[in-house]
Design a protein around this motif. Structure first.
Motif, PDB file in Angstrom:
ATOM      1  N   THR A   1     -10.745  -1.375  -1.888  1.00 37.45           N
ATOM      2  CA  THR A   1     -10.509   0.061  -1.815  1.00 37.45           C
ATOM      3  C   THR A   1      -9.041   0.352  -1.561  1.00 37.45           C
ATOM      4  OG1 THR A   1     -10.966   0.030   0.524  1.00 37.45           O
ATOM      5  CG2 THR A   1     -12.827   0.480  -0.943  1.00 37.45           C
ATOM      6  N   GLY A   2      -8.195  -0.502  -2.131  1.00 38.23           N
ATOM      7  CA  GLY A   2      -6.751  -0.293  -1.962  1.00 38.23           C
ATOM      8  C   GLY A   2      -6.245   0.757  -2.920  1.00 38.23           C
TER       9      GLY A   2
ATOM     10  N   SER B   1     -13.611   2.428   5.260  1.00 39.26           N
ATOM     11  CA  SER B   1     -12.918   2.882   4.052  1.00 39.26           C
ATOM     12  C   SER B   1     -13.026   4.390   3.893  1.00 39.26           C
ATOM     13  CB  SER B   1     -13.517   2.199   2.832  1.00 39.26           C
ATOM     14  OG  SER B   1     -13.362   0.814   2.961  1.00 39.26           O
TER      15      SER B   1
ATOM     16  N   TYR C   1     -19.591  -6.118  -0.374  1.00 41.18           N
ATOM     17  CA  TYR C   1     -19.339  -6.720  -1.664  1.00 41.18           C
ATOM     18  C   TYR C   1     -20.627  -7.065  -2.408  1.00 41.18           C
ATOM     19  CZ  TYR C   1     -14.405  -7.264  -0.460  1.00 41.18           C
ATOM     20  OH  TYR C   1     -13.097  -7.036  -0.151  1.00 41.18           O
TER      21      TYR C   1
ATOM     22  N   HIS D   1      -5.601  -8.517  -4.166  1.00 39.55           N
ATOM     23  CA  HIS D   1      -4.554  -9.472  -4.534  1.00 39.55           C
ATOM     24  C   HIS D   1      -5.124 -10.882  -4.648  1.00 39.55           C
ATOM     25  CE1 HIS D   1      -1.083  -6.819  -4.331  1.00 39.55           C
ATOM     26  NE2 HIS D   1      -1.731  -6.180  -3.370  1.00 39.55           N
TER      27      HIS D   1
ATOM     28  N   PHE E   1     -12.845 -14.763  -0.642  1.00 41.71           N
ATOM     29  CA  PHE E   1     -14.195 -14.312  -0.312  1.00 41.71           C
ATOM     30  C   PHE E   1     -15.150 -14.443  -1.501  1.00 41.71           C
ATOM     31  CE2 PHE E   1     -12.345 -10.518  -2.138  1.00 41.71           C
ATOM     32  CZ  PHE E   1     -13.371  -9.970  -2.858  1.00 41.71           C
TER      33      PHE E   1
ATOM     34  N   VAL F   1      -7.434  -7.709 -12.426  1.00 42.02           N
ATOM     35  CA  VAL F   1      -6.363  -6.740 -12.692  1.00 42.02           C
ATOM     36  C   VAL F   1      -5.063  -7.140 -12.011  1.00 42.02           C
ATOM     37  CG1 VAL F   1      -8.062  -4.886 -12.787  1.00 42.02           C
ATOM     38  CG2 VAL F   1      -6.834  -5.323 -10.663  1.00 42.02           C
ATOM     39  N   SER F   2      -5.040  -8.337 -11.419  1.00 41.94           N
ATOM     40  CA  SER F   2      -3.963  -8.627 -10.468  1.00 41.94           C
ATOM     41  C   SER F   2      -2.630  -8.962 -11.116  1.00 41.94           C
ATOM     42  CB  SER F   2      -4.392  -9.803  -9.604  1.00 41.94           C
ATOM     43  OG  SER F   2      -4.532 -10.936 -10.418  1.00 41.94           O
ATOM     44  N   ASN F   3      -1.591  -8.653 -10.395  1.00 41.28           N
ATOM     45  CA  ASN F   3      -0.228  -9.021 -10.768  1.00 41.28           C
ATOM     46  C   ASN F   3       0.364  -9.914  -9.703  1.00 41.28           C
ATOM     47  OD1 ASN F   3       0.296  -7.688 -13.220  1.00 41.28           O
ATOM     48  ND2 ASN F   3       0.290  -5.753 -12.115  1.00 41.28           N
TER      49      ASN F   3
ATOM     50  N   PHE G   1      -5.947  -4.345 -17.498  1.00 39.19           N
ATOM     51  CA  PHE G   1      -5.485  -3.232 -16.654  1.00 39.19           C
ATOM     52  C   PHE G   1      -4.286  -3.555 -15.786  1.00 39.19           C
ATOM     53  CE2 PHE G   1     -10.072  -2.092 -17.075  1.00 39.19           C
ATOM     54  CZ  PHE G   1      -9.878  -0.955 -17.821  1.00 39.19           C
TER      55      PHE G   1
ATOM     56  N   TRP H   1      -0.058   0.951   3.193  1.00 35.93           N
ATOM     57  CA  TRP H   1      -0.317   0.399   4.529  1.00 35.93           C
ATOM     58  C   TRP H   1      -0.064   1.482   5.547  1.00 35.93           C
ATOM     59  CZ3 TRP H   1       3.659  -3.732   2.955  1.00 35.93           C
ATOM     60  CH2 TRP H   1       3.049  -4.651   2.089  1.00 35.93           C
TER      61      TRP H   1
HETATM   62  N1  NAP Z   1      -0.809  -0.924  -7.256  1.00 40.81           N
HETATM   63  C1  NAP Z   1      -0.539  -1.009  -8.535  1.00 40.81           C
HETATM   64  O1  NAP Z   1       0.206  -0.200  -9.083  1.00 40.81           O
HETATM   65  C2  NAP Z   1      -1.185  -2.103  -9.324  1.00 40.81           C
HETATM   66  C3  NAP Z   1      -1.043  -2.070 -10.719  1.00 40.81           C
HETATM   67  C4  NAP Z   1      -1.666  -3.066 -11.458  1.00 40.81           C
HETATM   68  C5  NAP Z   1      -2.398  -4.059 -10.821  1.00 40.81           C
HETATM   69  N2  NAP Z   1      -2.502  -4.072  -9.480  1.00 40.81           N
HETATM   70  C6  NAP Z   1      -3.260  -5.150  -8.827  1.00 40.81           C
HETATM   71  O2  NAP Z   1      -4.374  -4.598  -8.189  1.00 40.81           O
HETATM   72  C7  NAP Z   1      -4.703  -5.381  -7.054  1.00 40.81           C
HETATM   73  C8  NAP Z   1      -4.789  -4.466  -5.851  1.00 40.81           C
HETATM   74  O3  NAP Z   1      -3.547  -3.849  -5.647  1.00 40.81           O
HETATM   75  P1  NAP Z   1      -3.380  -2.692  -4.605  1.00 40.81           P
HETATM   76  O4  NAP Z   1      -2.035  -2.110  -4.867  1.00 40.81           O
HETATM   77  O5  NAP Z   1      -4.564  -1.837  -4.662  1.00 40.81           O
HETATM   78  O6  NAP Z   1      -3.341  -3.460  -3.223  1.00 40.81           O
HETATM   79  P2  NAP Z   1      -3.713  -2.937  -1.772  1.00 40.81           P
HETATM   80  O7  NAP Z   1      -3.452  -1.473  -1.735  1.00 40.81           O
HETATM   81  O8  NAP Z   1      -3.040  -3.824  -0.846  1.00 40.81           O
HETATM   82  O9  NAP Z   1      -5.290  -3.142  -1.695  1.00 40.81           O
HETATM   83  C9  NAP Z   1      -5.868  -4.396  -1.643  1.00 40.81           C
HETATM   84  C10 NAP Z   1      -7.316  -4.265  -1.265  1.00 40.81           C
HETATM   85  O10 NAP Z   1      -7.923  -5.544  -1.297  1.00 40.81           O
HETATM   86  C11 NAP Z   1      -9.003  -5.609  -0.390  1.00 40.81           C
HETATM   87  N3  NAP Z   1      -9.030  -6.902   0.319  1.00 40.81           N
HETATM   88  C12 NAP Z   1      -9.946  -7.869   0.219  1.00 40.81           C
HETATM   89  N4  NAP Z   1      -9.688  -8.907   0.979  1.00 40.81           N
HETATM   90  C13 NAP Z   1      -8.584  -8.606   1.638  1.00 40.81           C
HETATM   91  C14 NAP Z   1      -7.821  -9.281   2.626  1.00 40.81           C
HETATM   92  N5  NAP Z   1      -8.150 -10.477   3.076  1.00 40.81           N
HETATM   93  N6  NAP Z   1      -6.712  -8.670   3.053  1.00 40.81           N
HETATM   94  C15 NAP Z   1      -6.339  -7.455   2.589  1.00 40.81           C
HETATM   95  N7  NAP Z   1      -7.038  -6.783   1.664  1.00 40.81           N
HETATM   96  C16 NAP Z   1      -8.162  -7.348   1.215  1.00 40.81           C
HETATM   97  C17 NAP Z   1      -8.817  -4.450   0.559  1.00 40.81           C
HETATM   98  O11 NAP Z   1      -9.877  -3.554   0.301  1.00 40.81           O
HETATM   99  P3  NAP Z   1     -11.008  -3.344   1.406  1.00 40.81           P
HETATM  100  O12 NAP Z   1     -10.346  -2.925   2.635  1.00 40.81           O
HETATM  101  O13 NAP Z   1     -11.883  -2.296   0.820  1.00 40.81           O
HETATM  102  O14 NAP Z   1     -11.713  -4.657   1.537  1.00 40.81           O
HETATM  103  C18 NAP Z   1      -7.499  -3.816   0.134  1.00 40.81           C
HETATM  104  O15 NAP Z   1      -7.507  -2.425   0.164  1.00 40.81           O
HETATM  105  C19 NAP Z   1      -3.607  -6.424  -6.947  1.00 40.81           C
HETATM  106  O16 NAP Z   1      -4.067  -7.624  -7.502  1.00 40.81           O
HETATM  107  C20 NAP Z   1      -2.501  -5.878  -7.782  1.00 40.81           C
HETATM  108  O17 NAP Z   1      -1.696  -6.872  -8.352  1.00 40.81           O
HETATM  109  C21 NAP Z   1      -1.914  -3.096  -8.724  1.00 40.81           C
END
Ligand code: NAP
Ligand code: FAD
Ligand code: FAD
Ligand code: FAD
Ligand code: NAP
Ligand code: NAP
Ligand code: LPP
Ligand code: LPP
Ligand code: LPP
Ligand code: HEM
Ligand code: HEM
Ligand code: HEM
Lengths: 436, 436, 436
Positions: free
Chosen positions: A9-10, A37, A49, A64, A70, A86-88, A116, C435
């Motif tokens: 839910t990031g 969340s 999950y 990430h 998990f 979708v990860s980068n 994506f 964050w």
């Molecule tokens: N942000 C962008 O613009 C973008 C663009 C393209 C691709 N992506 C990719 O999308 C993915 C997510 O990016 P994001 O920007 O959404 O990252 P984020 O804001 O840091 O969110 C990551 C989410 O992962 C979950 N998670 C599961 N296990 C975790 C752990 N051990 N520690 C921390 N979080 C954990 C958490 O959701 P819960 O709290 O619900 O478990 C957290 O909200 C990445 O792989 C990134 O490369 C991002």
């Protein structure tokens, strides 16, 4: 349009979920702490999950790579499902294998699809998808891939099939790139600029200072750039057409086209478009710098003083037709050259080049391109005019900069002229048509 | 993604095979001499035609039409399979029937699909698919067609369904075309240019030579082109809007819109875009030629001499506000006209026009287009100013060129003015909405 | 490709029918008076509504919403069929519910799909589909929707899935829009232009008239526009980058990015592209107006007079290097600023922005965009130069216009400078990465 599950839910999970809800999907989020969340898009459910995974057979993994640990526990409930990575990463080739391949190892039963990752969360949120809408998709299961491509299409994005999961590492590197093809042209032109800037500064600022104690530093702002930029443009333009000639010579020498060119030549040929556009940029600067000449203080002052001197000395200055001819012709050549240059630029626009067939594209880029080079070289040659051979242009035995600038273009034109002579041209055509 | 068979190991066969291998297909080549065929992409098998055909149910035929004679023998093993014709000819409409239709006659049992003929082998090889990625596809069997379109999509190309096999001859002619829609505008503008060039040369070079033995040949380089180009631009611009008016008159006269326009009018209306863009090119040249005026030797010399003469004669030249007004207004009108002209050009870019709806496109092209014409005509009229009616502008009873140039634009504007008068406009609107 | 039925033999029905026939469909028209209907495309049948409906399971309804009242009678024969609504209205949100939803209520058993309303009948007829080829499609039945999208694709159009029938009202409003996102930038720039025009007219036309009875009205044509346009351009450019700063401040203040921005800020951020392009237009006008300076009668007259005065008074005018420096630098800054400005414009072209990834797009738009702003502001500051603080520039205690123009750009740059200081930047980055 069915239920889609999103793990995480990031930032990205939220944005994508919101967008998908707007497009008519039902969304179930999977989260570590379903209760905590908050701030999720309205209408979405948040579960653990495993519960979330059981609700849908397509799961988008928005966490990430570092937190994929998990997943092994969920192998069972992910079996046979579509798992979208979708990860980068933060750096190009950060890990030995791509994230998607790593995921496929972690969850062997799932159909992993990479997609994506090129879409920015913020762009999804704010709705201004101005940069690329292209979603590169790859995966080993063709059906899974097509389902993901359908989703992308529904979201208003353009999915592009990139083949099997082996393509994932390239797809992951893509968003980290910053104009890779423009790098060589950029460095090359920087080097040329700096070299000619110093060269001209020596001739036009330091030399008069040393010889006559005149302060000509103000030339650094316009006069010298207006030598450096066109010279760079001309050399770059010639370098656009040089590799084609080298390739032809190599093919003639080898007698076949079925051997690969050396790497440097290959790379050079692939960045000709960028070289040409950078050249266009410099030519454009040259044109504006030139057009601005008559409103410069220095030019006006010189003109006024020349007029006054002449008026006071009461000397007649006759009109010399040959001067007028030379002056007008080099200007006209420059203008026509610049016009064709712009035409080359316009046809490089992706949407325009996509509307023309190969014959037309090559006609513009190759035929009109050479004509551009001829015109620009002639412009410089005629500008040089008589000054060319007069010894007074040597300062500290350095010739005028434009003389250096002419070497490569003239060489390219001479070589091309040789290559299009019927006997050579026929041989070349035969080689290129594959009749060995 | 399955096995695909390619007949013919020539240039195109090799290039396509390589590309398909890279995208995850398995490739089997069919060749006359499977042993000899060398230099094939790694990973591909080479077999005899019949063996190769049996390995796949989709066969791409990469040989020239002239060599299709081996196919009748294979009729049996091609039965029910998809047979893709990629061939091109050397001339437009070289054969009575298209290659694909000929193929369908040769191999009656196969589902013939025409595709890929617009893609260049060399572009496939070198990876610079800069010109069109469009693959026109046609065929009588819808399923076969869709399979081929899927392949094209996987290769990163854009398939376009063109309907049944009857469309094949058009598709085969496409790669042989060289700007067909630009031909008429090009010839027209060439004729206009030559005519006005000669006309101006007579008035401005030959006349002074005959009358005063002055050598004004240098005017051929800039001064005269800078009359010819804007005049051509203005006339072409008017000719863009003339057919719309003729169409309206015809509709009014006929009282219906359901009868076809005569052919010449239809063709004229379809190449208005090209006419307009050519006009833009000439206008652009005019602008640069104009901006370059103050750095011309001739102009500087004249200015200096005028100043000196005035200084020596000690005559006062008073500032005449009306001159300043006229001069500044025609420049301002020209600049605004050119700006709108560019705007029309920008909205013609395929990617921009694809982002606007019809109302917006017509607003720009029709409303702003007429405004452009008004501004450019006014620019020329005000430039003419008082000179207009003075008899001294006649040389050998030839009036100034710009007077000729104004005829068509003024006629167009007057006619348009009549057409938008409420009574006529209402009738026209009624006719166009189909209420007869 | 199967039979399609079209209800209504009006303008749109005919045009669409003709096009579909050309693409290989069989067409049956349904009409009130099957006998009377003439002028129909050859090959099409005309029947009564119910007969026609029975011939096909896809029916395109080409009548106006006002005439849908005949449909309830046909409910039975339309059951289970795909019913395509193509209708448009005359005003935005003319009816409480969209036409397609209204249709779905009238004919409950049919699968209503909204499509084709953005395509103009005349464009279909004349074949010049130059404006958008996008067909927005929506509907509740996914299969029906896909069938309609296939038809659109076959006609050479680009179908875009917009989700469920709830999207219909938006789709119906689309063809009635006239540049909605350009409205705010347009009004804003008009207001700025008028204000500064009046301001400058007071300072440069009325003031000299009142104080010295000099007639400076001719300045209204070029001199004053050439103040107003660059000033407007500069302010608009600053206003492009202001909302990003306000957003950052708001996020810092709130400590989170998960709360929506106020509406005005949201809207402002979404029309930055348009603001920027309008600014580019004004900057372009400024450049041409500037380049035209030396061919103006007024400027030439002034130059000549100054020269003569100096010649007659026999006074020497020494060359002042610092003047040359200032003059050349502000010109150089302006040129470089304009060049980057154009680059921003080029990357806004949909086809170019679609080729770059997010990192590249943001690099150009954000980094180079700020550089553009810096260069343009510096250009104006240096132009102002010493004049800045001299009291003589006050007329009726009104300062020069460019001083007013500098307020917003300087404020934006100062604020941005504060925001990129490491401590603040880090906090901001943390907030934006979610964050909390
Ligand atoms: N942000 C962008 O613009 C973008 C663009 C393209 C691709 N992506 C990719 O999308 C993915 C997510 O990016 P994001 O920007 O959404 O990252 P984020 O804001 O840091 O969110 C990551 C989410 O992962 C979950 N998670 C599961 N296990 C975790 C752990 N051990 N520690 C921390 N979080 C954990 C958490 O959701 P819960 O709290 O619900 O478990 C957290 O909200 C990445 O792989 C990134 O490369 C991002
Ligand atoms: C402003 C500007 C914009 C430009 N934009 C673009 C652009 O958008 N895209 C682009 O690609 N370039 C672009 N260029 C670069 C340049 O114009 C083109 O690459 C141009 O095609 C080069 O022409 P050429 O005749 O030298 O080379 P080519 O036509 O490419 O030929 C070069 C060599 O390729 C080989 N070759 C060519 N045809 C065949 C064949 N059929 N079979 C085998 N071998 C063959 C031969 O060895 C030949 O010598 C641009 C240049 C400028 C100045
Ligand atoms: C720089 C430049 C670029 C250009 N680019 C383009 C371009 O990209 N694409 C393009 O098409 N043109 C382009 N043009 C040409 C021109 O601007 C357009 O064709 C413009 O639409 C013509 O406007 P009009 O009002 O004369 O004609 P139209 O609006 O086409 O009307 C002409 C006639 O068509 C008929 N007509 C119009 N609407 C209807 C209707 N609803 N039903 C029945 N009959 C109708 C009428 O008989 C009318 O008189 C360009 C021109 C220039 C100068
Ligand atoms: C000639 C010209 C053409 C232009 N063309 C375009 C165009 O085609 N498309 C276009 O969009 N703009 C265009 N613009 C406008 C402008 O250049 C861009 O909008 C530019 O990105 C603004 O940069 P910025 O740094 O102010 O804003 P942004 O980078 O958008 O940042 C603004 C604010 O958004 C928020 N933000 C940014 N990134 C994130 C994130 N990852 N997560 C959360 N919040 C974030 C922050 O609050 C930030 O302060 C154009 C401008 C000009 C002058
Ligand atoms: N080259 C392009 O850029 C391009 C682009 C689009 C379409 N095409 C089309 O693709 C087709 C092949 O073009 P190409 O450039 O590949 O031609 P090519 O290099 O001359 O190859 C033709 C191949 O056809 C096979 N062939 C079968 N019977 C033959 C015979 N009697 N004589 C000679 N060859 C025979 C040969 O393969 P084996 O020796 O293995 O039998 C030969 O290699 C043509 O129809 C062409 O119009 C080409
Ligand atoms: N024209 C365009 O450019 C365009 C573009 C997009 C969408 N549309 C939409 O397409 C639909 C048709 O537009 P149009 O331009 O074709 O309109 P039109 O020319 O007025 O035709 C309407 C047709 O509807 C039929 N009709 C049924 N009941 C009717 C009644 N009571 N009164 C009058 N006509 C009746 C008639 O056909 P019969 O005589 O055969 O019964 C008539 O020809 C509209 O909803 C419009 O919004 C039009
Ligand atoms: C008056 C003329 C002014 C010309 C100014 C031109 C400067 C051009 C400098 C190069 C611009 C490059 C953009 C880079 C963006 C990018 O990275 O773009 C990246 C993409 C994709 O690049 P890759 O192929 O490397 O992935 O490149 C393109 O699509 C290039 C498109 C280039 C378009 C150039 C257009 C020049 C247009 C001139 C037009 C107009 C004429 C009109 C004049 C009046
Ligand atoms: C400063 C302004 C400089 C303008 C220079 C303009 C010259 C334009 C001359 C026409 C160009 C035609 C290209 C032909 C390629 C072709 O055949 O292209 C072929 C395609 C398809 O043609 P068909 O419709 O005939 O199949 O045509 C197009 O797509 C036309 C696109 C035209 C784009 C014109 C863009 C003008 C842009 C002006 C832009 C910029 C403004 C900026 C200024 C600063
Ligand atoms: C010499 C430079 C001349 C520049 C002249 C530029 C004037 C630009 C004024 C803005 C043009 C806006 C077009 C509006 C059409 C529209 O509504 O277009 C509508 C679409 C979609 O708009 P929405 O996003 O609002 O739906 O907008 C676009 O796609 C905008 C594309 C803008 C392209 C601007 C290109 C500027 C190009 C400069 C090019 C070239 C360089 C070369 C120079 C030598
Ligand atoms: C509108 C088009 C053009 C005009 C009006 C123009 C004008 C001029 C002028 C006036 C000069 C002399 C500058 C000086 O005295 O310092 C010059 C020099 C030059 N121009 Fe151009 N030019 C044009 C286009 C081009 C183009 C497209 C090129 C090629 C890329 C080019 C290459 C050069 C070169 C190499 C020089 C010599 C520079 C030096 O050493 O001074 N020009 N041009
Ligand atoms: C930036 C924009 C423009 C400027 C600065 C400009 C300037 C000028 C100037 C100075 C002249 C006089 C030339 C001379 O004395 O020989 C002129 C003439 C002319 N201009 Fe323009 N112009 C512009 C745009 C246009 C446009 C867009 C058109 C229309 C297509 C146009 C059409 C003409 C015509 C027809 C003439 C008369 C040519 C002759 O017979 O001398 N101008 N312009
Ligand atoms: C080729 C590029 C440019 C050139 C040659 C140029 C040249 C000039 C000149 C000569 C002036 C003084 C005008 C006068 O004396 O009335 C001026 C003023 C100004 N310029 Fe530019 N400029 C360029 C680009 C720009 C750009 C891109 C902007 C920003 C948007 C800009 C903003 C201004 C402003 C605000 C003024 C002050 C206007 C006034 O109050 O007179 N310029 N420029």
């Amino acid at each position: 349009q069915g239920v889609v599950c999103i793990f995480g839910t990031g930032d990205f999970g939220k944005s994508l979920g919101l967008k998908m809800l707007q497009c008519g999907y039902s969304i179930v989020f999977g989260s570590r702490n379903p209760q905590v969340s908050s701030l999720l898009p309205r209408g979405a459910e948040v579960l653990s999950y495993s519960e979330a995974a059981s609700k849908s057979d397509i799961i988008i993994l928005a966490t990430h790579r570092e937190h994929y640990d998990f997943l092994p526990e969920l192998v069972d409930c992910l079996k046979g499902k579509v798992l979208v990575d979708v990860s980068n990463n933060l750096k190009i080739n950060q890990y030995p294998e791509s994230n998607a391949e790593y995921l496929a190892q972690l969850v062997p039963g799932a159909h992993v699809v990479k997609a994506f990752n090129t879409i920015s969360a913020w762009a999804l949120q704010s709705g201004t998808l101005d940069a690329s809408r292209q979603v590169f998709v790859c995966g080993n299961d063709s059906k899974a891939k097509h389902r993901v491509m359908d989703i992308a299409r529904t979201l208003g994005l353009t999915p592009l099939d990139q083949g099997s999961l082996m393509a994932a590492s390239e797809i992951e590197n893509y968003p980290l790139q910053l104009f890779p093809m423009w790098r060589f042209p950029f460095y090359l032109s920087s080097v040329l600029c700096v070299f000619f800037f110093v060269y001209c500064a020596i001739r036009e600022v330091i030399y008069p200072y040393v010889n006559g104690k005149t302060d000509a530093t103000f030339r650094l702002a316009i006069s010298i750039p207006n030598r450096v930029f066109p010279i760079t443009a001309l050399i770059l333009l010639a370098l656009v057409y040089l590799p084609g000639i080298l390739a032809a010579i190599l093919q003639l020498y080898r007698g076949t086209k079925y051997r690969r060119f050396p790497n440097w030549l290959d790379h050079w040929m692939l960045c000709r478009k960028q070289l040409g556009l950078v050249a266009l940029g410099f030519a454009f600067l040259h044109v504006i710098y030139t057009l601005v000449i008559p409103i410069r203080y220095y030019v006006r002052w010189r003109l006024r003083n020349a007029t006054i001197t002449q008026a006071l000395s009461n000397k007649d200055s006759p009109f010399i037709t040959s001067y007028a001819w030379i002056n007008d012709s080099y200007l006209a050549l420059g203008i026509l050259g610049f016009f064709l240059f712009l035409l080359l630029g316009v046809t490089s626009l992706p949407s325009v080049s996509n509307m023309v067939n190969w014959r037309e594209f090559r006609f513009v880029q190759s035929k009109l391109g050479y004509l551009t080079l001829v015109l620009c070289t002639a412009h410089t040659l005629v500008y040089g005019g008589k000054r060319f051979l007069s010894p007074s242009i040597l300062r500290w035995s350095l010739p005028s900069a434009y003389i250096l600038a002419l070497i490569i273009p003239c060489a390219v034109l001479v070589l091309k002229f040789i290559l299009i002579m019927p006997c050579i041209d026929n041989t070349l055509t035969r080689i290129r048509q594959g009749w060995e």
